[in-house]
Design a protein around this motif. Sequence first.
Motif, short mmCIF file in Angstrom:
data_model
loop_
_atom_site.label_atom_id
_atom_site.label_comp_id
_atom_site.label_asym_id
_atom_site.label_seq_id
_atom_site.Cartn_x
_atom_site.Cartn_y
_atom_site.Cartn_z
N ASP A 2 -34.18 122.33 9.16
CA ASP A 2 -33.85 123.76 9.07
C ASP A 2 -33.60 124.19 7.62
O ASP A 2 -33.92 125.32 7.24
CB ASP A 2 -32.58 124.08 9.88
CG ASP A 2 -32.88 124.32 11.36
OD1 ASP A 2 -34.06 124.48 11.72
OD2 ASP A 2 -31.91 124.36 12.15
N HIS A 3 -33.02 123.30 6.84
CA HIS A 3 -32.74 123.65 5.44
C HIS A 3 -34.05 123.79 4.66
O HIS A 3 -34.22 124.72 3.87
CB HIS A 3 -31.87 122.58 4.77
CG HIS A 3 -30.50 122.45 5.36
ND1 HIS A 3 -29.58 121.54 4.90
CD2 HIS A 3 -29.90 123.12 6.38
CE1 HIS A 3 -28.47 121.65 5.61
NE2 HIS A 3 -28.63 122.59 6.53
N ARG A 4 -34.96 122.84 4.91
CA ARG A 4 -36.27 122.90 4.23
C ARG A 4 -37.01 124.18 4.62
O ARG A 4 -37.54 124.90 3.78
CB ARG A 4 -37.13 121.70 4.61
CG ARG A 4 -36.64 120.38 4.07
CD ARG A 4 -37.76 119.35 4.10
NE ARG A 4 -38.23 119.03 5.44
CZ ARG A 4 -37.69 118.11 6.23
NH1 ARG A 4 -36.65 117.42 5.81
NH2 ARG A 4 -38.17 117.87 7.43
N ALA A 10 -28.87 128.15 6.37
CA ALA A 10 -29.44 127.97 7.70
C ALA A 10 -28.35 128.02 8.76
O ALA A 10 -28.53 128.62 9.82
CB ALA A 10 -30.19 126.63 7.77
N HIS A 11 -27.22 127.37 8.48
CA HIS A 11 -26.13 127.28 9.46
C HIS A 11 -24.84 127.79 8.82
O HIS A 11 -24.66 127.63 7.62
CB HIS A 11 -25.94 125.83 9.90
CG HIS A 11 -27.24 125.15 10.23
ND1 HIS A 11 -27.86 124.25 9.37
CD2 HIS A 11 -28.05 125.28 11.31
CE1 HIS A 11 -28.99 123.83 9.92
NE2 HIS A 11 -29.15 124.45 11.09
N PRO A 12 -23.95 128.35 9.65
CA PRO A 12 -22.64 128.72 9.10
C PRO A 12 -22.01 127.44 8.52
O PRO A 12 -21.96 126.44 9.23
CB PRO A 12 -21.85 129.19 10.33
CG PRO A 12 -22.87 129.46 11.40
CD PRO A 12 -24.04 128.57 11.11
N ASP A 13 -21.62 127.45 7.32
CA ASP A 13 -20.99 126.38 6.49
C ASP A 13 -21.91 125.86 5.39
O ASP A 13 -21.43 125.26 4.43
CB ASP A 13 -20.37 125.21 7.29
CG ASP A 13 -21.36 124.19 7.90
OD1 ASP A 13 -22.54 124.19 7.52
OD2 ASP A 13 -20.92 123.41 8.76
N ASP A 14 -23.23 126.08 5.47
CA ASP A 14 -24.13 125.60 4.42
C ASP A 14 -23.85 126.28 3.07
O ASP A 14 -23.75 125.62 2.04
CB ASP A 14 -25.61 125.85 4.79
CG ASP A 14 -26.11 124.88 5.84
OD1 ASP A 14 -25.61 123.74 5.89
OD2 ASP A 14 -27.03 125.25 6.60
N VAL A 15 -23.73 127.60 3.12
CA VAL A 15 -23.47 128.36 1.90
C VAL A 15 -22.12 127.94 1.32
O VAL A 15 -21.99 127.71 0.11
CB VAL A 15 -23.47 129.88 2.21
CG1 VAL A 15 -22.79 130.66 1.10
CG2 VAL A 15 -24.90 130.37 2.41
ZN LIG Z 1 -27.09 123.29 7.65
#
Ligand SMILES: [Zn+2]
Length: 237
Positions: free
Chosen positions: A111-113, A10-15
């Motif tokens: 956002d993740h869900r 969802a956001h840069p850094d999640d992956v």
């Molecule tokens: Zn995130």
Amino acid sequence: MTVDVLAIGAHPDDVDLGVGGTLLQLAAQGYKTGILDLTQGELSSRGTVDERRIEAQNAADLLNVSIRENAELPDGGVDNTPEQRLKVIPFIRKLKPKILLIHRASDRHPDHRAAAELCRDANFFAGVSSIKTDSDPHRADQVYNYNPYSDDETPPQLVMDISPHFEQKMQALVAYHSQLHNPHYEGPKTLISSPEFWDGISKRSAYWGNRIKADYGEPLYCEGPIGITSFTELGKR
Ligand SMILES: [Zn+2]
């Protein structure tokens, strides 16, 4: 440019947090890997969009991924709608991954869900030929779920042994100067910028590694059943 594995966050850094080690492990085995960030993280209380773009690209270089793209969906407004699926489908069709790594549907961040549902369904519709985009239909065969913070109480079905790549993953996370713990960065305090969160990354990774008799691991989830022809890999517990 196509990839074997596409990790979507969802956001840069999640992956990077959730499957950075997995991407390094797969790249070391010759898989071509890529990352798609759904949003630019513009809602974050720390770091500008420009700062975050540079951090994400620096981290991508350290994770040995071939490509990192951004779908520019609204941060805080990720939703599983036909409009947003049509923004994700072109990346799946263009990059043609065989394996997708996506969020879990149970996660404290809305956002993740939403990203979990959005990506699962975008992958389905990416294979439907009556939905027209610039690229031919394509659907990834394998979909695995991750939790960026690895703090889920649900036992994972799989744990990737990332022991040889753990230090490199941490180096990639250091690239997120504005987001994660950094005593030299002035900004509002957030959960993930706390020293406790930084410390927890290695502790949780060591915990999951220990569960499979390895030094460090990343938990992964999948929907079964999984077809097998041998118990070789499954024997590692
Ligand atoms: Zn995130």
